[in-house]
Design an enzyme around this catalytic site. Structure first.
Site, PDB file in Angstrom:
ATOM      1  N   HIS A   1       0.838  -1.204   0.000  1.00 50.77           N
ATOM      2  CA  HIS A   1       0.000   0.000   0.000  1.00 50.77           C
ATOM      3  C   HIS A   1       0.873   1.254   0.000  1.00 50.77           C
ATOM      4  O   HIS A   1       0.643   2.191  -0.784  1.00 50.77           O
ATOM      5  CB  HIS A   1      -0.911  -0.012   1.229  1.00 50.77           C
ATOM      6  CG  HIS A   1      -1.709   1.243   1.414  1.00 50.77           C
ATOM      7  ND1 HIS A   1      -3.015   1.366   0.987  1.00 50.77           N
ATOM      8  CD2 HIS A   1      -1.384   2.441   1.983  1.00 50.77           C
ATOM      9  CE1 HIS A   1      -3.459   2.586   1.279  1.00 50.77           C
ATOM     10  NE2 HIS A   1      -2.488   3.251   1.883  1.00 50.77           N
ATOM     11  N   GLU A   2       1.886   1.280   0.855  1.00 49.57           N
ATOM     12  CA  GLU A   2       2.766   2.454   0.924  1.00 49.57           C
ATOM     13  C   GLU A   2       3.611   2.597  -0.335  1.00 49.57           C
ATOM     14  O   GLU A   2       3.820   3.712  -0.834  1.00 49.57           O
ATOM     15  CB  GLU A   2       3.664   2.359   2.167  1.00 49.57           C
ATOM     16  CG  GLU A   2       2.913   2.299   3.492  1.00 49.57           C
ATOM     17  CD  GLU A   2       1.945   3.456   3.674  1.00 49.57           C
ATOM     18  OE1 GLU A   2       2.178   4.542   3.101  1.00 49.57           O
ATOM     19  OE2 GLU A   2       0.940   3.276   4.394  1.00 49.57           O
TER      20      GLU A   2
ATOM     21  N   GLU B   1      -6.357   6.839  -1.339  1.00 44.36           N
ATOM     22  CA  GLU B   1      -6.287   5.668  -0.471  1.00 44.36           C
ATOM     23  C   GLU B   1      -6.949   4.453  -1.114  1.00 44.36           C
ATOM     24  O   GLU B   1      -6.424   3.340  -1.045  1.00 44.36           O
ATOM     25  CB  GLU B   1      -6.931   5.976   0.882  1.00 44.36           C
ATOM     26  CG  GLU B   1      -6.164   6.966   1.729  1.00 44.36           C
ATOM     27  CD  GLU B   1      -4.731   6.550   1.956  1.00 44.36           C
ATOM     28  OE1 GLU B   1      -4.479   5.357   2.253  1.00 44.36           O
ATOM     29  OE2 GLU B   1      -3.847   7.409   1.844  1.00 44.36           O
TER      30      GLU B   1
END
Length: 314
Positions: free
Chosen positions: A143-144, A218
């Site tokens: 995700h990062e 996100e």
């Protein structure tokens, strides 16, 4: 909707939102120049530009310092975390592996920062490494890394800096009024009120724009993480474990917006939240996994990692 289409749509909407920042800048500029003259506007602009440049070029280092991050210089110092970052970097096709940091924060969380892919950082809290197994940790790191790959970290740095500078200029304008500033050359009272209301409401509008940009990114980062790992259940399980304790993250008021889960927020907080509700993110990931859940397992750590985690991590 295909991932490439979602990326294109997010880029278009982000561009339009940044146009909103320009409109707010113009409104604040008009308000200050009307109330106090062009000299005051120039002074406010110089101060804002100085702080903006400092935030842009030192933002990643400042974020790590606020988080209490310690740099991992080589794999032997934290093999599990290093391997997760390295694997996801290769999967994402990044030109360079981000710098790796560990923050001695017991809350399970992580964030990425940096203006470019080449100088990006990934910082994981010690509580995150202790709480997650291999698949869950890779999901969070993916995700990062997705944020880095999509230049989200740069986009959000710019958005945060723009919102912050707008707030600074507005505050300077309002303080000038408190200390007796103003041209007082037959100004229209109604226009004075309009200018003051503009200075009050403009920073709020800027923050709302910043939050809107963040929330869109996100969902995209979650989807790309699922693509990189080919296992959306890992990230889904990690989010379930993180969501409860996340609000205990240190310095949450300063860098909370950078974490994968920034903490709990109430009804009013949702309006200013940088992230979508975790339950909405979980629903999207569960759709990708076909409703299949990950079975969390206790992890065996390397000797180096066990030394960092201490007895609680074993």
């Amino acid at each position: 909707m295909e991932l490439s289409q979602q990326i294109s749509r997010n880029k278009r909407k982000s561009f339009l939102l940044f146009c909103g920042f320009i409109v707010i800048y113009l409104a604040i500029g008009w308000a200050i120049s009307y109330l106090y003259g062009n000299v005051a506007l120039v002074i406010a602009a110089i101060v804002a530009v100085g702080m903006t440049l400092a935030a842009l070029f030192l933002g990643d280092d400042m974020a790590v310092a606020l988080a209490g991050g310690q740099k991992v210089e080589e794999r032997s110092q934290a093999p599990e975390l290093w391997d997760a970052v390295e694997t996801m970097t290769l999967a994402a096709g990044l030109p360079k592996m981000p710098r790796v940091y560990i923050a001695m924060d017991e809350s399970p969380n992580a964030f990425a920062a940096g203006r470019t892919q080449e100088q990006a950082i990934v910082c994981a809290n010690i509580g995150l490494i202790r709480a997650l197994d291999k698949e869950e940790l890779e999901g969070v790191i993916a995700h990062e890394i997705s944020h880095v790959r999509n230049y989200d970290v740069r986009l959000m740095t710019y958005a945060a800096v723009l919102a912050g500078s707008l707030g600074l200029i507005s505050e300077l304008g309002l303080r000038l009024g408190l200390f007796g500033g103003g041209r007082r050359d037959n100004q229209n009272p109604i226009m004075v009120i309009v200018a003051l209301v503009t200075l009050i409401l403009a920073p709020i509008a800027a923050v709302l724009i910043q939050m809107s940009i963040s929330r869109r990114r996100e969902f995209l980062a979650d989807a790309m993480a699922a693509e990189l790992t080919r296992y959306p259940q890992g990230l889904s399980s990690a989010l379930r474990l993180i969501a409860g304790p996340a609000q205990a993250t240190k310095n949450s008021s300063t860098i909370a917006h950078m974490y994968i889960v920034p903490g709990a927020f109430g009804a009013l907080g949702r309006l200013f939240a940088t992230h979508p509700p975790t339950e909405d993110r979980l629903a999207a990931l569960d759709t990708l996994s076909g409703g299949i859940q990950h079975s969390h397992s206790k992890r065996e750590y390397s000797q180096a990692m066990a030394g960092i985690l201490g007895p609680q991590g074993l």
